[in-house]
Design an enzyme around this catalytic site. Structure first.
Site, PDB file in Angstrom:
ATOM      1  CE1 TYR A 147      -5.223   3.759   8.751  1.00 45.38           C
ATOM      2  CE2 TYR A 147      -5.786   3.450  11.066  1.00 45.38           C
ATOM      3  CZ  TYR A 147      -4.993   3.138   9.966  1.00 45.38           C
ATOM      4  OH  TYR A 147      -3.986   2.212  10.099  1.00 45.38           O
ATOM      5  N   PRO A 207      -3.978   0.108  18.663  1.00 49.01           N
ATOM      6  CG  PRO A 207      -5.888  -1.092  18.086  1.00 49.01           C
ATOM      7  CD  PRO A 207      -5.217  -0.427  19.239  1.00 49.01           C
ATOM      8  CG  HIS A 229      -2.096  -0.905   1.071  1.00 49.65           C
ATOM      9  ND1 HIS A 229      -3.199  -0.851   1.887  1.00 49.65           N
ATOM     10  CD2 HIS A 229      -2.349  -1.867   0.160  1.00 49.65           C
ATOM     11  CE1 HIS A 229      -4.079  -1.753   1.489  1.00 49.65           C
ATOM     12  NE2 HIS A 229      -3.586  -2.397   0.460  1.00 49.65           N
ATOM     13  CE  LYS A 273       4.056   2.998  13.142  1.00 51.07           C
ATOM     14  NZ  LYS A 273       4.279   2.403  11.844  1.00 51.07           N
ATOM     15  CE1 TYR A 302      -1.265   3.990   9.263  1.00 53.74           C
ATOM     16  CE2 TYR A 302      -0.097   2.978   7.427  1.00 53.74           C
ATOM     17  CZ  TYR A 302      -1.184   3.030   8.270  1.00 53.74           C
ATOM     18  OH  TYR A 302      -2.196   2.102   8.138  1.00 53.74           O
TER      19      TYR A 302
HETATM   20  C1  PHB Z   1      -5.429  -4.650  10.759  1.00 52.41           C
HETATM   21  O1  PHB Z   1      -5.161  -5.015   9.603  1.00 52.41           O
HETATM   22  O2  PHB Z   1      -6.018  -5.398  11.544  1.00 52.41           O
HETATM   23  C2  PHB Z   1      -5.045  -3.282  11.147  1.00 52.41           C
HETATM   24  C3  PHB Z   1      -4.477  -2.438  10.206  1.00 52.41           C
HETATM   25  C4  PHB Z   1      -4.135  -1.154  10.576  1.00 52.41           C
HETATM   26  C5  PHB Z   1      -4.376  -0.717  11.852  1.00 52.41           C
HETATM   27  C6  PHB Z   1      -4.931  -1.579  12.793  1.00 52.41           C
HETATM   28  C7  PHB Z   1      -5.272  -2.854  12.442  1.00 52.41           C
HETATM   29  O3  PHB Z   1      -4.069   0.547  12.187  1.00 52.41           O
END
Ligand code: PHB
Ligand code: APR
Length: 435
Positions: free
Chosen positions: A246, A338, A118, A342, A430
């Site tokens: 997000y 989460p 990505h 990280k 990130y």
């Molecule tokens: C996930 O793929 O479960 C995941 C991805 C990004 C995040 C949190 C969880 O910030």
């Protein structure tokens, strides 16, 4: 890091079942010892290794492989079965540095074949989505590849290298790590064993025994528990968008992510008092749709959940990460919420710092690396703690922050998606700070 998930369905893991039993690696010496003693003389067995690793999560498994590459023998003691370890659904986003480490230990091939690269993420707020182009800001990408898959690949690499992992070890206990004779005791099939070692690596997660064995006076702990959780579901449905979304919404945070182009992972912020039974699939999908922009809501394809769980959110750091001859690594020393994924990546950088330090100790007879381990690891940990806290603060609904808090979040999101400097700062963190 998705610490503390309670899985309510194991359907998702059944394809692994056959391979799991294949992965159970029991020390040949232990098996032989058990046979020799038959039932009449169940004596304590004493083994020896250079590094006794407690915990076979990503931190312990990666550390074990890195040490093996440096010619440092190690034994892993894990409380659970391989099936159980692989059954825990956690995040699925790897920084380039983490992928490089997997490559270094020969466990990266499947990630390269199946992982999704990505180049950006989308932030949704006030009814619109805004893209952060991480690749153009930093030159780097992230890889979507589940932690379960990373764990399986590392287990297979460990098996291929013929290294010892004792699964279902009971009462694992580190001893004398402040003295000259560190060792770990544990039970297996009713017999007590002692593993003598030069060093102990506590890779046993937040609830493990390693940090708990350190006298409280030697530890400083920093903690924030957030007043909400994440309800997550896994489904055999295509992702809403080709990148992660997000979303900051008046009803609460939502995240659309994926494991592949056919399997999605979605989360909604929920109350800490909620229970998965209160969230039938229809309720989950309705809630998720209500927190997305119209276009995303319209293109969301729903389907039955194959896993559903609630995780609390916490920021936690224990300092230092070294106590004499014992080192903490991964979730045993720190937890991040989460938002930003990280947890696994920090476990990987810890394993890198610790394995390099131990290589220096054995190859160059130098204490410099092990003396510097805690400070080096913590410098990176704290930056990820800050970033995860910041993302969490900007994107979630905080019950006590009121309407002014919500407006300040929108102003910040507006700034972050308009200012090149702010976008670059988000992107840099990130994709992962260097290690
Ligand atoms: C996930 O793929 O479960 C995941 C991805 C990004 C995040 C949190 C969880 O910030
Ligand atoms: N004895 C032996 N093993 C133990 C003990 C114990 N007393 N306590 C815990 N363990 C094992 C757990 O069963 C688990 O398999 O230690 C392992 C710790 O693994 P994780 O919790 O996965 O922690 P870590 O390896 O540090 O991985 C970092 O990244 O995405 C995040 O939180 C997520 O797991 C993740 C983490």
């Amino acid at each position: 890091m998705l610490h503390g998930f309670v899985a309510v369905s194991r359907d998702a893991h059944s394809p692994f079942a056959q391979r799991l039993y294949d992965i159970i690696i029991v020390c040949g010496r232990l098996r032989q010892a058990r046979r020799d003693e038959s039932l009449q003389d169940r004596e304590e067995q004493v083994l020896r290794t250079k590094v006794a690793i407690i915990g076979a999560g990503p931190a312990g498994l990666l550390l074990g492989q890195l040490l093996h590459q440096y010619g440092i023998d190690n034994i892993i003691l894990e409380r659970q079965s391989p099936d159980y370890v692989l059954g825990r659904i956690r995040a699925g986003l790897l920084e380039e540095g983490t992928v490089t480490l997997l490559d270094q230990v020969g466990a990266g091939a499947r990630a390269h074949a199946e992982g999704l690269l990505h180049e950006g993420i989308e932030l949704a707020f006030a009814g619109r989505r805004h893209r952060i182009d991480m690749k153009s800001a930093t030159g780097k990408t992230v890889m979507i590849y589940g932690q379960t898959e990373v764990t399986l690949d590392l287990m297979n690499a460990r098996k291929a290298a013929g290294l010892t992992t004792v699964y279902e070890a009971s009462d694992v206990q580190p001893h004398d790590f402040d003295g000259s004779h560190p060792r770990v005791t544990y039970g297996k099939d009713g017999v007590t064993h002692t593993l003598d070692c030069d060093f102990i690596a506590g890779c046993d997660g937040f609830h493990g025994v390693s940090r708990a064995s350190v006298p409280a006076s030697a530890l400083q702990e920093f903690e924030r528990v957030y007043p909400f959780g994440w309800l997550g579901i896994l489904s055999e449905t295509p992702p809403v968008s080709h990148e992660l979304i997000y979303s900051n919404h008046a009803r609460g945070f939502a995240l659309c992510t994926m494991r592949s182009m056919k399997r999605s992972r979605h989360y909604v912020q929920c109350s800490l008092d909620d229970h998965v039974d209160q969230w039938p699939d229809d309720r989950f999908w309705d809630e998720l749709k209500s927190r997305l922009d119209q276009e995303a809501a319209d293109s969301l394809i729903t389907g039955p959940s194959i896993e559903k769980s609630i995780a609390p959110l916490r920021s936690f750091v224990a300092e230092p990460m070294r106590f004499g001859k014992m080192f903490l690594c991964g979730d045993a020393a720190h937890i991040v919420p989460p938002t930003g994924a990280k947890g696994l990546n920090l476990a990987a950088s810890d394993a890198h710092y610790l394995s390099s330090a131990l290589r220096e100790f054995y190859d160059e007879k130098s204490n410099a690396g092990i003396d510097a381990y805690s400070a080096r690891a913590l410098a990176r940990v704290w930056k990820a703690v800050r970033f995860s806290w910041w993302m969490t603060s900007m994107l979630h609904k905080f019950p006590d922050n009121g309407s002014i808090g919500a407006r300040i979040q929108l102003a910040e999101l507006d700034y972050v998606t308009q200012s090149q400097a702010a976008m670059t700062s988000l992107a840099e963190n990130y994709v992962g700070l260097p290690f």
